[in-house]
Structure formats: C-alpha cells, structure tokens
Design a protein around this motif. Structure first.
Motif, PDB file in Angstrom:
ATOM      1  N   SER A 142      67.855  56.926 -24.699  1.00 27.53           N
ATOM      2  CA  SER A 142      68.878  57.820 -23.778  1.00 27.53           C
ATOM      3  C   SER A 142      68.103  57.539 -22.282  1.00 27.53           C
ATOM      4  O   SER A 142      68.885  57.503 -21.274  1.00 27.53           O
ATOM      5  CB  SER A 142      68.437  59.367 -23.818  1.00 27.53           C
ATOM      6  OG  SER A 142      67.384  59.853 -23.746  1.00 27.53           O
TER       7      SER A 142
ATOM      8  N   GLU B 268      64.798  58.258 -29.849  1.00 28.21           N
ATOM      9  CA  GLU B 268      66.218  58.777 -29.082  1.00 28.21           C
ATOM     10  C   GLU B 268      65.998  58.759 -27.512  1.00 28.21           C
ATOM     11  O   GLU B 268      66.465  58.671 -26.905  1.00 28.21           O
ATOM     12  CB  GLU B 268      66.499  60.128 -29.593  1.00 28.21           C
ATOM     13  CG  GLU B 268      67.124  59.948 -31.183  1.00 28.21           C
ATOM     14  CD  GLU B 268      67.630  61.443 -31.542  1.00 28.21           C
ATOM     15  OE1 GLU B 268      67.376  62.453 -31.061  1.00 28.21           O
ATOM     16  OE2 GLU B 268      68.248  61.310 -32.824  1.00 28.21           O
ATOM     17  N   ALA B 269      64.688  59.268 -27.340  1.00 25.93           N
ATOM     18  CA  ALA B 269      64.310  59.458 -25.839  1.00 25.93           C
ATOM     19  C   ALA B 269      64.110  58.328 -25.100  1.00 25.93           C
ATOM     20  O   ALA B 269      64.924  57.931 -23.902  1.00 25.93           O
ATOM     21  CB  ALA B 269      62.870  60.132 -25.734  1.00 25.93           C
TER      22      ALA B 269
ATOM     23  N   ARG C 270      66.734  62.071 -42.138  1.00 23.28           N
ATOM     24  CA  ARG C 270      66.283  63.077 -41.932  1.00 23.28           C
ATOM     25  C   ARG C 270      65.556  63.848 -43.173  1.00 23.28           C
ATOM     26  O   ARG C 270      64.741  64.538 -42.941  1.00 23.28           O
ATOM     27  CB  ARG C 270      67.360  64.099 -41.285  1.00 23.28           C
ATOM     28  CG  ARG C 270      67.738  63.571 -39.982  1.00 23.28           C
ATOM     29  CD  ARG C 270      68.661  64.765 -39.369  1.00 23.28           C
ATOM     30  NE  ARG C 270      69.019  64.199 -38.088  1.00 23.28           N
ATOM     31  CZ  ARG C 270      68.509  64.761 -36.822  1.00 23.28           C
ATOM     32  NH1 ARG C 270      67.600  65.498 -36.886  1.00 23.28           N
ATOM     33  NH2 ARG C 270      69.170  64.277 -35.907  1.00 23.28           N
TER      34      ARG C 270
ATOM     35  N   ARG D 291      67.960  56.294 -39.562  1.00 20.56           N
ATOM     36  CA  ARG D 291      68.096  57.631 -39.184  1.00 20.56           C
ATOM     37  C   ARG D 291      67.962  58.739 -40.207  1.00 20.56           C
ATOM     38  O   ARG D 291      68.830  59.578 -39.993  1.00 20.56           O
ATOM     39  CB  ARG D 291      69.100  57.872 -37.955  1.00 20.56           C
ATOM     40  CG  ARG D 291      68.986  56.935 -36.728  1.00 20.56           C
ATOM     41  CD  ARG D 291      70.210  57.101 -35.831  1.00 20.56           C
ATOM     42  NE  ARG D 291      71.484  56.624 -36.517  1.00 20.56           N
ATOM     43  CZ  ARG D 291      72.523  56.576 -36.202  1.00 20.56           C
ATOM     44  NH1 ARG D 291      72.824  56.914 -34.969  1.00 20.56           N
ATOM     45  NH2 ARG D 291      73.536  56.098 -36.791  1.00 20.56           N
TER      46      ARG D 291
ATOM     47  N   ASP E  32      63.956  59.607 -35.369  1.00 19.76           N
ATOM     48  CA  ASP E  32      62.802  59.765 -34.509  1.00 19.76           C
ATOM     49  C   ASP E  32      62.889  60.182 -33.016  1.00 19.76           C
ATOM     50  O   ASP E  32      63.868  59.508 -32.408  1.00 19.76           O
ATOM     51  CB  ASP E  32      61.934  58.296 -34.446  1.00 19.76           C
ATOM     52  CG  ASP E  32      60.745  58.400 -33.982  1.00 19.76           C
ATOM     53  OD1 ASP E  32      59.670  58.503 -34.452  1.00 19.76           O
ATOM     54  OD2 ASP E  32      60.734  58.410 -32.481  1.00 19.76           O
ATOM     55  N   GLU E  33      62.523  61.337 -32.637  1.00 21.24           N
ATOM     56  CA  GLU E  33      62.932  62.077 -31.188  1.00 21.24           C
ATOM     57  C   GLU E  33      62.414  60.639 -30.115  1.00 21.24           C
ATOM     58  O   GLU E  33      63.195  60.828 -28.987  1.00 21.24           O
ATOM     59  CB  GLU E  33      62.325  63.115 -31.357  1.00 21.24           C
ATOM     60  CG  GLU E  33      62.977  64.158 -31.990  1.00 21.24           C
ATOM     61  CD  GLU E  33      62.452  65.618 -31.712  1.00 21.24           C
ATOM     62  OE1 GLU E  33      61.714  65.997 -30.961  1.00 21.24           O
ATOM     63  OE2 GLU E  33      62.522  66.445 -32.750  1.00 21.24           O
ATOM     64  N   GLU E  34      61.415  60.047 -30.469  1.00 25.39           N
ATOM     65  CA  GLU E  34      60.776  59.254 -29.261  1.00 25.39           C
ATOM     66  C   GLU E  34      61.856  58.286 -29.070  1.00 25.39           C
ATOM     67  O   GLU E  34      62.040  57.657 -28.244  1.00 25.39           O
ATOM     68  CB  GLU E  34      59.474  58.799 -29.775  1.00 25.39           C
ATOM     69  CG  GLU E  34      58.714  58.095 -28.484  1.00 25.39           C
ATOM     70  CD  GLU E  34      57.283  57.836 -29.092  1.00 25.39           C
ATOM     71  OE1 GLU E  34      56.420  57.832 -28.025  1.00 25.39           O
ATOM     72  OE2 GLU E  34      56.808  57.768 -30.081  1.00 25.39           O
TER      73      GLU E  34
END
Length: 96
Positions: free
Chosen positions: A70, A66-67, A38, A36, A62-64
C-alpha cells in the motif's frame, strides 16, 4: 498461485484441464501455491490432491506485506525474518 477462494480453486481446476487437453503445450510442471492464507489449508490441499496437483506450499497473509504494497515499497526490502518471505523461499525450494 491461488488464494483460498472457491473461485481461485475453480481457476486452478480449469488450468489443469487445459493442460491435460494439450492447450498449454509448454507447461511441463504444474502445481499450486496457496497465497494469502489465513487459516488451516487442509481443505485446500485435499482439493488440489483430488485434482492430481502437486502442492508447492502456501504463503500466509501478512500485514507487513500489505503495508509495503500500500505504500509502494518494494517487497525486496522486507526483513529477512518476514513470515511470508520465509514461506516464499520454501515454495521456491519445493518447486526446484
């Protein structure tokens, strides 16, 4: 595997000390994967090298990922070109 926090770096230092003292007898290979991330990992790499740890690689935030997490979706469903997945594959190759 560690994140880029000070606490994470202290933890890998402690694990290496335990291994060096023979407290982890089944640990044949030791190194670090930065997870993770940055920013630039140069300082993290220098810290790991000072400890004598092999660096297997880093996996970017990576936002993907994380999505998916979640939403309870399996990370195995990530697209093949996902940057975190590609980085994880490189880490795997470096480790083996």
């Amino acid at each position: 595997m560690t994140d880029s926090s000070f606490r994470g770096m202290k933890t890998i230092s402690h694990i290496k000390e335990m291994r060096d003292e023979g407290l982890l007898p089944f640990c044949k290979k030791i190194g670090v994967v930065f997870n993770r991330t940055r920013n630039d990992v140069t300082k993290l790499e220098a810290f790991a090298k000072d400890l004598g740890l092999e660096i297997f690689g880093s996996i970017p935030m990576d936002e993907e990922v994380e999505a998916y997490d979640s939403e309870g979706k399996s990370l195995l469903e990530l697209p093949e070109n996902n940057p975190a997945l590609e980085a994880a594959r490189k880490v795997y190759k470096n480790f083996n």
